[in-house]
Structure formats: structure tokens, C-alpha cells
Design an enzyme around this catalytic site. Structure first.
Site, mmCIF file in Angstrom:
data_model
loop_
_atom_site.group_PDB
_atom_site.id
_atom_site.type_symbol
_atom_site.label_atom_id
_atom_site.label_comp_id
_atom_site.label_asym_id
_atom_site.label_seq_id
_atom_site.Cartn_x
_atom_site.Cartn_y
_atom_site.Cartn_z
ATOM 1 N N LYS A 1 0.807 -1.214 0.000
ATOM 2 C CA LYS A 1 0.000 0.000 0.000
ATOM 3 C C LYS A 1 0.845 1.270 0.000
ATOM 4 O O LYS A 1 0.510 2.257 -0.642
ATOM 5 C CB LYS A 1 -0.952 -0.024 1.197
ATOM 6 C CG LYS A 1 -2.067 -1.059 1.075
ATOM 7 C CD LYS A 1 -3.014 -0.973 2.245
ATOM 8 C CE LYS A 1 -4.237 -1.866 2.035
ATOM 9 N NZ LYS A 1 -3.894 -3.266 1.902
ATOM 10 N N HIS B 1 -14.558 -3.973 8.530
ATOM 11 C CA HIS B 1 -13.906 -3.483 7.314
ATOM 12 C C HIS B 1 -14.056 -4.455 6.146
ATOM 13 O O HIS B 1 -13.328 -4.357 5.161
ATOM 14 C CB HIS B 1 -12.419 -3.181 7.562
ATOM 15 C CG HIS B 1 -12.178 -2.213 8.680
ATOM 16 N ND1 HIS B 1 -12.524 -0.882 8.606
ATOM 17 C CD2 HIS B 1 -11.651 -2.393 9.910
ATOM 18 C CE1 HIS B 1 -12.197 -0.278 9.734
ATOM 19 N NE2 HIS B 1 -11.681 -1.178 10.552
ATOM 20 N N GLU C 1 -3.151 6.365 8.191
ATOM 21 C CA GLU C 1 -3.887 7.362 7.421
ATOM 22 C C GLU C 1 -4.926 8.052 8.296
ATOM 23 O O GLU C 1 -5.415 7.475 9.277
ATOM 24 C CB GLU C 1 -4.611 6.712 6.234
ATOM 25 C CG GLU C 1 -3.689 6.240 5.143
ATOM 26 C CD GLU C 1 -4.449 5.667 3.961
ATOM 27 O OE1 GLU C 1 -3.846 5.565 2.900
ATOM 28 O OE2 GLU C 1 -5.639 5.320 4.118
ATOM 29 N N ARG D 1 -7.039 -7.931 -9.111
ATOM 30 C CA ARG D 1 -7.741 -9.197 -9.345
ATOM 31 C C ARG D 1 -9.198 -8.911 -9.615
ATOM 32 O O ARG D 1 -9.655 -7.770 -9.508
ATOM 33 C CB ARG D 1 -7.619 -10.095 -8.116
ATOM 34 C CG ARG D 1 -8.102 -9.415 -6.830
ATOM 35 C CD ARG D 1 -7.994 -10.323 -5.618
ATOM 36 N NE ARG D 1 -8.143 -9.623 -4.370
ATOM 37 C CZ ARG D 1 -9.300 -9.284 -3.799
ATOM 38 N NH1 ARG D 1 -10.432 -9.577 -4.410
ATOM 39 N NH2 ARG D 1 -9.345 -8.669 -2.641
#
Length: 674
Positions: free
Chosen positions: A116, A235, A200, A296
Site C-alpha cells: 500500500k 472493514h 492514514e 484481481r
């Protein structure tokens, strides 16, 4: 085009790929583990190869065995599905080295987007908007704490190599950061073999909107519009829909072009999803930030297929074979609205604890399967009635997809289809999904990732059927079973002994029959009275009324106290499962003689809620604990679960050590009440 492909996955996605390949006259090879020897995906493929033990690390993650299986069977390409090796750049590269086509992006694109932190750097260079945060290589906990403090709470800790909601924690204040970081890293190393994280800013009332992109080997790119995946638990997505409610044409184009720019930045080929976090402003406008790219096919791809009329797996196969994209951007259109519900083996009322067991009943609504049809109901499923759901793999059983001319029509169709979904043998989230679909926030498209906790009061621990209907339904089922048994006896004997009749008739006066049931934790005594004219009367918790029923081809038409309902009842031993238009419930028949002498006294036990591995204990023998205090952490179905103290007490003994595998119901430690 390929003659034969190997599907390096299991369950629903393996069945999905096999269905498209069969339509394209392409032969398929399945791979399977010990746990999957009799699985559905094995039977729907032309060939199957055993690749190892039940645990993913012993089978589906062993890419050397998968490549060997492809070579042994003469497959020309490997489709990775989603999950397992689908985003493993080493596997993609190994396929290429072995002379096999990897049906997905090049390994360089997977590598670039897999971490990430690196993907954020690349997206910044490509001009894609980013959320404020720390994406650096220095992973010193003290530095991460300082960065979080500087960003400002709440912050989101995310495993850099992660996905699927694993290795992710929201931290509300500085005091909780260290423990959340440790837990996040532990889960990340178990799931991905990499404990690096990024920090973040946690966007308030965010929406999760993603863009489906496609690229080919000839340099062509398109976006197939957006999906709203804001309804989440832990999540992880629960419901997905397309198009996103409230999306303007201008914002759709802006997000679509940003997603294509992201794909172009890494020379992407095949199907990919660019995920954005969308901030909702007070004036109703929206701003978006790049979150990650999933290299994907996504679980939720059917809603995109429904609104575009395209088969995305067919697109994958054609692009991997070197063909150009089937359509240009200006040829893609949105038709209607589609919603997907993920049906999972889990208990929403127990913190979505994954469930294991056997699918004693697996009844699905009238539907099409793996079709591109723009109308009606579709079910993508990799299991069948009678299958055992193990703790080794993801808890998703099926995906229920509906399509309508409008969002309102799709919502109605989804609720009806969920009501027709009857699963018995283990806990599922079907009724929870109905509660979400009927909630004010979802109906009014007031969407954000906090929808489930915001609507908690109407989503959890809901009893929609009620005692009276549950009792009337199970008694109707009982009487019908008795009548069928009586009829079979009469048929075998050639006549009916009047003394064997069980219809309650008496030559004078009414007769009363007693039933005892346990419902919602309470015992109820129910009386069924047969009047002299043969009519039935039912007395339930002070409510008395006429009772009758008519067996139907599907279910029973039950009438009690001037109310009528068509129900379905499935009973095994003393437990009956009742399905109605309002919802589903469970009721237990009590046989007082069978349970005479049973003891209900059992204290001080803490047991594993499902099979799994002990990660850690937070206490030791002799420690005093308070009710609700965390005692142990288990890892099961790729998620961590915390075991808490049910009462105040003293830890008498730890019965396992970290790393031990335990079965469902195993006592983990002994707790003595104070």
C-alpha cells in the site's frame, strides 16, 4: 483462445470461472485439498488434482503444486480467482517462467500495487488524489505513534500488504495506539507474512466507492463504472450495489478517469478494481481519495455484470489470450440497478463470529446461476446441501445478486429473495442482511461505512416472527407429520385402525393436548384443543384463537387467530427452524421425560466458540479478572477473536498454550467466581 485452463482457487469463484469457460468451450481443471475432496467446484470442472492438506498453507497457497498440476494436465493458463494467490506476484512470475499464462495482471503491476505504501507513492506521481497519512518504510513503533499524533485522531492503521479488512484497526485516541498497532501487526504477519503498516487519517462518514477497470495487452483501457461498497462489518463488505446512489455523471467520469490513470501507471492488464474513500461534505458534494488497487477480480463483480450486461470472466479470458477489449468506453452503458448480498456462515449477534457445521438445509430462491442476465435474481454459490463448512476457509457461502429497473425495485427483489433463502445447520447472516436492507439508512441511501453501528438498534438481536406464529407453525408441521405417518401406516395395512387415529376426536366434549416449547430463553406451555366438531383451537401465552393449516407444495398455509401466513418449517430432533415472510426463528420442543434429571449448573468455563488456534493469553493462573475483561485471543477463519470473561473471578488454570490448535467447545481456561 485457450483449450484448457486450471482454476487455482475453490468455492464460488471456481464454479463461476468454470461456468464461463464451459460456455466458451474451454475445459477446466480444479485443484482441491483434503477438506475439499467432495466440494462442488471439484465436480463442476472437467478434471481435478489433489494439491495438499486442508490448511491453505498446505494446499491453495502452495503455488509449486498448482503449477505442477497445470503442467501435468496440459492446461495452458491459470485463473487465480480471488483470494489465496490471486495477488501474489511471485506466483504470477512463476506461471510465466513455467510457460503458463497467468490470467491476471503482470507480476510488476501486482508488486507495485501490492504494498500500500508504494502504491500511494505511485498514485501521487500519477496525480490520483491521496488521503493524508504516513506511508514510509521506517516501521519503528515510536515513529508510527508520532506520525499518528501528527495526523490527528482518529487514524486508520492498515497492513501495507493487506486486504479484505485483515490487519486493519481504527484508533480513536493516542492511548489506544500501541495495543492496536500490535494487534494489527500480529494479524498482518499471520495473513500476509508481512507486518509493515501505514497510517492514514480516518475520514469521517466515508463512503467506499470502487471503480472496475480493464486493460488489454494492446494498450486499451476502460472503466466499467462504479460500485458502492460502504456497508461493511470489520472493514469487510456486506452489501454492494451499482451504480452508486447519488453519483453524478461528472463525478463518475472523474473517478473513472482517475482509476484508468492508476491502471496505466503500472501498465495494468486484465480486471482490476481501484478503491476510493469518498468524503461526503455537508453541502451534499463528494470528494474522493485513492485507497488501494485490488489487482484481481472482485467478489462483487456480478453487480457490474448486471448493469453492463457483460461477463467479466469472459473478458479476462479473452484479454489473457491476447485479444483486444470487447468494447470501447463509449460503448459501455448502465442499465438499471443491481445489489449483491454476501451470505456468510457467521453469527451477527455474536460479533459476526464465523460458524462451522453441516448444511442440513440449503434452500435458495428461484434464480439463475452464473448468468449475464440483466433481470431477476442470480445466486453464485460454491456449496451444496449436505456440505460441511470447515474453519479452514472464508465463511462466505454464496452471493445473492438482484437486478431491477430502479434501486427501489432491486431492494424489493433482494428482500424477497433473502426471505426465500432457507439455511439450516449453522448460523448465517441471512436475517441480518434483511434487517440491513429494511433499515432506514439503506432504504434512503444514507450510506457510509458506519451504517451498521449507526443502525445497531434495528439490526441485531431482532425477533420478527414472534411466539404465536412460531408455535402455530411448528404445531402445524408436527400435526402434518403425524398425519403423513398415519396415512403411510394405513396404506401399508390396507385399512385404518380407529384406535390409531391421532386427530384428537372424542365421542363427547373437547380434548386438549399439551405442548411445551422453549422460545427466546423462556419456556411456554401451549394447549391445542380439538372441539367436538373437529375444529382446532390454540392457546399460546394467553392468546386463544381458531387454528388450521393447509399443506402446500412449498411450505404450509397456517391460520391462527384470524391471521394467515405461509411458513416453512424444518425440524431436526427437538429443534425447529421456522421461515416466514417477516423473518426466521428457532423454537425448541421440550420433552419433560427425556430431560428429567438434567442439570443446568455449569460455571467457570470459557470455551472456544469455533475451531482455531490460540494466539495469546492476556492473563495467567492466579490473576483476578473482571467481567468483560479480555482473557485470550484466538485465530479462526483468518480473523482474530477475543475471548472475554463472563463474570468477575480468579483464573484457576490455563489449559492450552499459544499456538495450540483447539476444537470447537474446547475449554481454554478455568475461571473461579469470586
Amino acid at each position: 483462445m485457450f483449450n484448457k485452463i486450471l482454476i487455482a482457487n475453490r468455492g464460488e469463484i471456481a464454479c463461476r470461472v468454470a461456468a464461463t469457460a464451459r460456455r466458451m468451450a474451454i475445459k477446466t481443471v480444479a485443484v482441491y485439498s483434503d477438506a475439499d475432496a467432495n466440494a462442488k467446484h471439484v465436480s463442476v470442472c472437467d478434471e481435478a488434482v489433489y494439491i495438499g492438506g486442508s490448511a491453505p498453507k498446505d494446499s491453495y497457497l502452495r503455488w509449486q503444486n498448482i503449477i505442477a498440476a497445470a503442467q501435468a494436465t496440459g492446461a495452458q493458463a491459470i485463473h487465480p480467482g480471488y483470494g489465496f494467490l490471486s495477488e501474489n506476484e511471485e506466483f504470477a512470475r512463476a506461471c510465466l517462467d513455467a510457460g503458463l499464462v497467468f490470467i491476471g495482471p503482470p507480476s510488476s503491476a501486482i508488486l507495485a500495487m501490492g504494498l500500500k505504501a508504494e502504491s500511494k507513492r505511485l498514485m501521487g506521481l500519477a496525480g490520483v488524489p491521496l488521503v493524508p497519512g504516513y506511508h514510509g518504510a521506517d516501521q519503528d513503533p515510536a515513529l508510527l505513534q508520532r506520525e499518528a499524533d501528527a495526523i490527528g485522531y482518529p487514524v486508520l492503521i492498515k497492513a501495507s500488504a493487506g486486504g479484505g479488512g485483515k490487519g486493519m484497526r481504527v484508533v480513536a485516541n493516542a492511548a489506544d495506539f500501541a495495543s492496536a498497532l500490535a494487534s494489527c501487526r500480529r494479524e498482518a504477519i499471520n495473513s500476509f507474512g508481512n507486518d509493515a503498516v501505514l497510517i492514514e487519517k480516518y475520514v469521517q462518514r466515508p463512503r467506499h466507492i470502487e471503480i472496475q477497470v480493464f486493460g488489454d495487452t494492446l494498450g486499451n483501457y476502460v472503466y466499467l463504472f462504479e460500485r458502492d461498497c460502504s456497508v461493511q462489518r470489520r472493514h469487510q463488505k456486506v452489501l454492494e450495489e451499482a451504480p452508486a446512489p447519488g453519483m453524478t455523471p461528472a463525478l463518475r467520469q472523474q473517478m473513472g478517469e482517475a482509476a484508468v490513470a492508476a491502471a496505466q501507471a503500472v501498465n495494468y492488464v486484465g480486471a482490476g478494481t481501484v478503491e476510493f474513500i469518498v468524503e461526503q461534505r455537508p453541502d451534499g458534494s463528494m470528494d474522493f481519495f485513492f485507497m488501494e488497487m485490488n489487482t484481481r477480480l472482485q467478489v462483487e463483480h456480478p453487480v457490474t455484470e448486471a448493469i453492463t450486461g457483460q461477463d467479466l470472466v469472459e473478458w479476462q479470458l479473452r484479454v489473457a489470450a491476447g485479444e483486444a477489449l470487447p468494447l470501447r468506453q463509449d460503448q459501455l452503458k448502465i442499465t438499471g440497478h443491481a445489489i449483491e448480498a454476501r451470505i456468510c456462515a457467521e453469527n451477527p449477534d455474536n460479533n459476526f463470529m464465523p460458524a462451522t457445521g453441516t448444511l442440513q438445509v440449503y434452500g435458495l430462491p428461484a434464480c439463475v446461476t452464473f448468468e449475464r442476465s440483466n433481470g431477476g435474481v442470480r445466486v453464485d454459490s460454491g456449496v451444496r446441501e449436505g456440505d460441511a463448512i470447515s474453519p479452514f476457509y472464508d465463511s462466505m457461502l454464496a452471493k445473492l445478486i438482484v437486478h431491477g429497473d430502479s434501486r427501489e425495485q432491486a431492494l424489493s427483489r433482494l428482500d424477497t429473495a433473502l426471505a426465500q433463502t432457507h439455511i439450516v445447520g449453522l448460523n448465517t447472516n441471512v436475517q441480518f442482511l434483511r434487517h440491513v436492507v429494511q433499515s432506514r439508512s439503506f432504504v434512503q441511501a444514507d450510506l457510509d461505512t458506519g451504517l451498521i453501528p449507526r443502525e445497531e438498534a434495528v439490526l441485531f438481536k431482532q425477533e420478527k416472527v414472534g411466539l404465536s406464529l412460531a408455535v402455530a407453525s411448528v404445531i402445524a408441521h408436527t400435526l402434518q407429520q403425524e398425519r403423513c405417518a398415519q396415512a403411510q401406516l394405513a396404506e401399508r395395512a390396507g385399512w385404518l385402525d380407529p384406535w390409531a387415529r391421532r386427530d384428537g376426536w372424542r365421542s363427547h366434549g373437547p380434548s386438549t393436548r399439551r405442548f411445551d416449547y422453549a422460545f427466546q430463553g423462556q419456556v411456554h406451555i401451549v394447549q391445542l384443543t380439538t372441539l367436538h366438531d373437529g375444529a382446532l383451537q390454540l392457546a399460546v401465552a394467553g392468546e386463544v384463537g381458531g387454528f388450521s393449516f393447509v399443506p402446500l407444495t412449498q411450505g404450509i398455509d397456517v391460520r391462527f387467530a384470524a391471521r394467515r401466513q405461509i411458513v416453512s418449517v424444518y425440524r431436526k430432533d427437538a429443534v425447529a427452524h421456522v421461515f416466514t415472510a417477516q423473518g426466521a426463528t428457532e423454537i425448541i420442543a421440550i420433552d419433560a421425560l427425556a430431560h428429567a434429571g438434567d442439570s443446568q449448573v455449569e460455571g467457570g468455563r470459557l470455551t472456544a466458540p469455533m475451531p482455531g488456534k490460540v494466539v495469546s493469553f492476556a492473563v495467567k493462573a492466579g490473576d483476578k479478572v473482571s467481567k468483560g475483561q479480555p482473557l485470550a485471543v484466538m485465530d479462526a477463519m483468518k480473523m482474530e477473536h477475543t475471548i472475554a470473561a463472563p463474570m468477575d473471578g480468579v483464573v484457576a488454570e490455563l489449559l492450552y498454550a499459544p499456538g495450540d490448535q483447539v476444537v470447537e467447545g474446547a475449554e481454554l481456561l478455568k475461571l473461579v467466581a469470586q
